[in-house]
Design a protein around this motif. Sequence first.
Motif, PDB file in Angstrom:
ATOM      1  N   THR A   1       0.809  -1.225   0.000  1.00 37.37           N
ATOM      2  CA  THR A   1       0.000   0.000   0.000  1.00 37.37           C
ATOM      3  C   THR A   1       0.842   1.276   0.000  1.00 37.37           C
ATOM      4  OG1 THR A   1      -0.163  -0.118   2.423  1.00 37.37           O
ATOM      5  CG2 THR A   1      -1.938  -1.116   1.158  1.00 37.37           C
ATOM      6  N   THR A   2       2.155   1.149  -0.070  1.00 34.93           N
ATOM      7  CA  THR A   2       3.038   2.321  -0.098  1.00 34.93           C
ATOM      8  C   THR A   2       3.293   2.747  -1.538  1.00 34.93           C
ATOM      9  OG1 THR A   2       4.148   1.754   1.980  1.00 34.93           O
ATOM     10  CG2 THR A   2       5.330   3.207   0.469  1.00 34.93           C
ATOM     11  N   SER A   3       3.094   4.023  -1.807  1.00 34.50           N
ATOM     12  CA  SER A   3       3.373   4.565  -3.136  1.00 34.50           C
ATOM     13  C   SER A   3       4.861   4.879  -3.242  1.00 34.50           C
ATOM     14  CB  SER A   3       2.549   5.834  -3.381  1.00 34.50           C
ATOM     15  OG  SER A   3       2.995   6.503  -4.550  1.00 34.50           O
ATOM     16  N   TRP A   4       5.558   4.187  -4.132  1.00 30.26           N
ATOM     17  CA  TRP A   4       6.984   4.426  -4.287  1.00 30.26           C
ATOM     18  C   TRP A   4       7.262   5.848  -4.760  1.00 30.26           C
ATOM     19  CZ3 TRP A   4      11.496   3.158  -2.739  1.00 30.26           C
ATOM     20  CH2 TRP A   4      12.634   3.486  -3.466  1.00 30.26           C
ATOM     21  N   ARG A   5       6.385   6.389  -5.582  1.00 32.04           N
ATOM     22  CA  ARG A   5       6.571   7.755  -6.076  1.00 32.04           C
ATOM     23  C   ARG A   5       6.593   8.745  -4.924  1.00 32.04           C
ATOM     24  NH1 ARG A   5       2.775  11.564  -7.503  1.00 32.04           N
ATOM     25  NH2 ARG A   5       1.112  10.014  -7.330  1.00 32.04           N
TER      26      ARG A   5
ATOM     27  N   ALA B   1      12.043 -11.596  -5.924  1.00 32.49           N
ATOM     28  CA  ALA B   1      10.649 -12.060  -5.869  1.00 32.49           C
ATOM     29  C   ALA B   1       9.696 -10.988  -6.383  1.00 32.49           C
ATOM     30  CB  ALA B   1      10.284 -12.444  -4.435  1.00 32.49           C
ATOM     31  N   GLY B   2       9.998  -9.726  -6.099  1.00 32.84           N
ATOM     32  CA  GLY B   2       9.122  -8.644  -6.526  1.00 32.84           C
ATOM     33  C   GLY B   2       9.094  -8.485  -8.042  1.00 32.84           C
ATOM     34  N   PHE B   3      10.265  -8.307  -8.640  1.00 30.97           N
ATOM     35  CA  PHE B   3      10.307  -8.095 -10.096  1.00 30.97           C
ATOM     36  C   PHE B   3       9.959  -9.371 -10.856  1.00 30.97           C
ATOM     37  CE2 PHE B   3      13.057  -4.497  -8.778  1.00 30.97           C
ATOM     38  CZ  PHE B   3      12.356  -3.482  -9.418  1.00 30.97           C
ATOM     39  N   GLY B   4      10.448 -10.523 -10.357  1.00 29.93           N
ATOM     40  CA  GLY B   4      10.104 -11.785 -11.013  1.00 29.93           C
ATOM     41  C   GLY B   4       8.624 -12.092 -10.906  1.00 29.93           C
ATOM     42  N   GLY B   5       8.048 -11.838  -9.722  1.00 33.29           N
ATOM     43  CA  GLY B   5       6.621 -12.067  -9.535  1.00 33.29           C
ATOM     44  C   GLY B   5       5.775 -11.141 -10.383  1.00 33.29           C
ATOM     45  N   ALA B   6       6.193  -9.870 -10.499  1.00 38.66           N
ATOM     46  CA  ALA B   6       5.442  -8.922 -11.336  1.00 38.66           C
ATOM     47  C   ALA B   6       5.466  -9.359 -12.799  1.00 38.66           C
ATOM     48  CB  ALA B   6       6.027  -7.524 -11.182  1.00 38.66           C
ATOM     49  N   TRP B   7       6.635  -9.809 -13.262  1.00 39.16           N
ATOM     50  CA  TRP B   7       6.744 -10.295 -14.652  1.00 39.16           C
ATOM     51  C   TRP B   7       5.811 -11.478 -14.871  1.00 39.16           C
ATOM     52  CZ3 TRP B   7       8.156 -15.024 -16.683  1.00 39.16           C
ATOM     53  CH2 TRP B   7       8.430 -15.053 -18.058  1.00 39.16           C
TER      54      TRP B   7
ATOM     55  N   ALA C   1       9.843  -6.999  -1.379  1.00 42.21           N
ATOM     56  CA  ALA C   1       9.050  -7.690  -2.405  1.00 42.21           C
ATOM     57  C   ALA C   1       7.656  -7.087  -2.517  1.00 42.21           C
ATOM     58  CB  ALA C   1       8.953  -9.182  -2.068  1.00 42.21           C
ATOM     59  N   ALA C   2       7.019  -6.823  -1.378  1.00 45.21           N
ATOM     60  CA  ALA C   2       5.675  -6.239  -1.390  1.00 45.21           C
ATOM     61  C   ALA C   2       5.706  -4.822  -1.952  1.00 45.21           C
ATOM     62  CB  ALA C   2       5.093  -6.243   0.018  1.00 45.21           C
ATOM     63  N   LEU C   3       6.753  -4.069  -1.659  1.00 51.14           N
ATOM     64  CA  LEU C   3       6.878  -2.706  -2.182  1.00 51.14           C
ATOM     65  C   LEU C   3       6.970  -2.728  -3.708  1.00 51.14           C
ATOM     66  CD1 LEU C   3       7.204   0.292  -1.365  1.00 51.14           C
ATOM     67  CD2 LEU C   3       9.675  -0.092  -1.346  1.00 51.14           C
ATOM     68  N   VAL C   4       7.754  -3.654  -4.245  1.00 56.25           N
ATOM     69  CA  VAL C   4       7.877  -3.765  -5.708  1.00 56.25           C
ATOM     70  C   VAL C   4       6.559  -4.219  -6.324  1.00 56.25           C
ATOM     71  CG1 VAL C   4       9.026  -5.011  -7.577  1.00 56.25           C
ATOM     72  CG2 VAL C   4      10.353  -4.210  -5.614  1.00 56.25           C
TER      73      VAL C   4
END
Length: 497
Positions: free
Chosen positions: A80-84, A204-210, A252-255
């Motif tokens: 729920t955190t906006s990276w921007r 896990a974050g980038f791989g999971g998003a892909w 991972a959750a942030l990504v």
Amino acid sequence: MTFDLHQFDQFVLIGSVVTLAAILAVRLSSRAGLPSLLIYLLMGVVLGESVIGIDFEDAELAHALGFGALAIILAEGGLTTSWREARPAMRLGLSLATVGIAVSVAVVAVGSHYLLGLPWELAVLLGAVCSPTDAAAVFSVLRVVPLPKRLIGSLEAESGLNDAPTVVLVTLISTGAVADQGVPAMLAIIAFELVVGVAFGLGAGFGGAWLMRRVALPSSGLYPLAVLCLAFLSYGAAVAVHASGFAAIYVAALVLGNADLPHRGTTRSFAEGIAWLAQIGLFVMLGLLLSPARIGLDVVVLAVAAGLILTFVARPISVVVSSVVQPMPWREVTFLSWAGLRGAVPIVLTTIPLAEGVDDAEKLFDIVFVIVIVYTLLTGPTLPVVARMLGVDRQSEARDLDLEAAPLERVQADLLQITITPLSHLHGVEVGELRLPKGASVSLVIRAGETLVPERRTVLKHGDDLLVVTPRKLREKTEERLRQVSAKGRLGHWLQD
């Protein structure tokens, strides 16, 4: 010990009543500006051996369940955190979570040993378990305190990142690894666990998003489950190689939370509900673990004195030292010093020495429990007042534009729901004067329970709910334009297409 059907039925009955009471208590605590953890802890104490009579003294089980609940809370925080919005404050948040923790532990340990007479091991453990801020406490209080984004981002980043190093530190002290291997080896272990944990989280974050963007699941309800499983996969993989699972799951959750995934709104809502359930269960369990009969005058005096050192000496010094990497005005530094909210994390950390059988571990648990209650009551309700006194609140900023989004997958668009709150300057502005980016439009106005299809000359009013459709690639510009008009009215700076 067996667990039969009758016991299960009793568990369901009691658990449902307690959970419903805890949910209803959220509104009361939010209105009072208090973290709801205080009510949950009190529920646990009432259910415990001293009142209703539920006997719970299993420190190892509390340790395991506490870590599981903290992992869920951190996952929800990352999703729920906006990276921007968090990125500009991430440097300070990381400094507070590492350098600030080290400074705070040192100050509390020295003060507790020389001023309060605690043995060195207990003094260092007290400093280690009390120094991290609590994500659940911070998030619940910040919902009712209007602050600039850089302050919110700093506090959220700190509370999300500081669990990992303190868990490693408390574990090393409790198991005797520091005494056996020395401080340099301890620092090397902490660095290894954090770096490797972050690496697992990024993988896990980038791989999971892909993967999620390429797998068409048959039901929208499966997407939140898949995202949470990916986050916990990073936790389990990191722990398997003796790295920090907390660092892994938060990253991972942030990504994943900031990736362009299907059904992001549903995923975040699901994670928020699971996190509330984890908080309720965690705090009630910690309340059950307390034996009020053990808390005598000596424990209260030690807790109050240690809390004074933590709140008025250690926290301000740690914030000042940490802010060197990202200098801030003294008013904001002062507010950050006062906003170091403690909650479940310090109490959960005390279950580590309890489970390891450290001398005086029960005394440490009782002291920390009292510190959390007393100083949460002191700092939580006063944060809005302190923010106004220091001039760091943002009553006139676009925080008063409540905005939510739902995905329109087929056309790659989002549906924004905007509420025009009493302080928003959207009041009196015509729809045509919003000058949203080309392709975005106000599709519906809900006023006093009635729906209205707007025209360019339709005038917006306080209390209106707007539904705005925007192409996903223009969502950021659309939100920024709405915030500009909300803050400055129709003369807000025009977006350049």
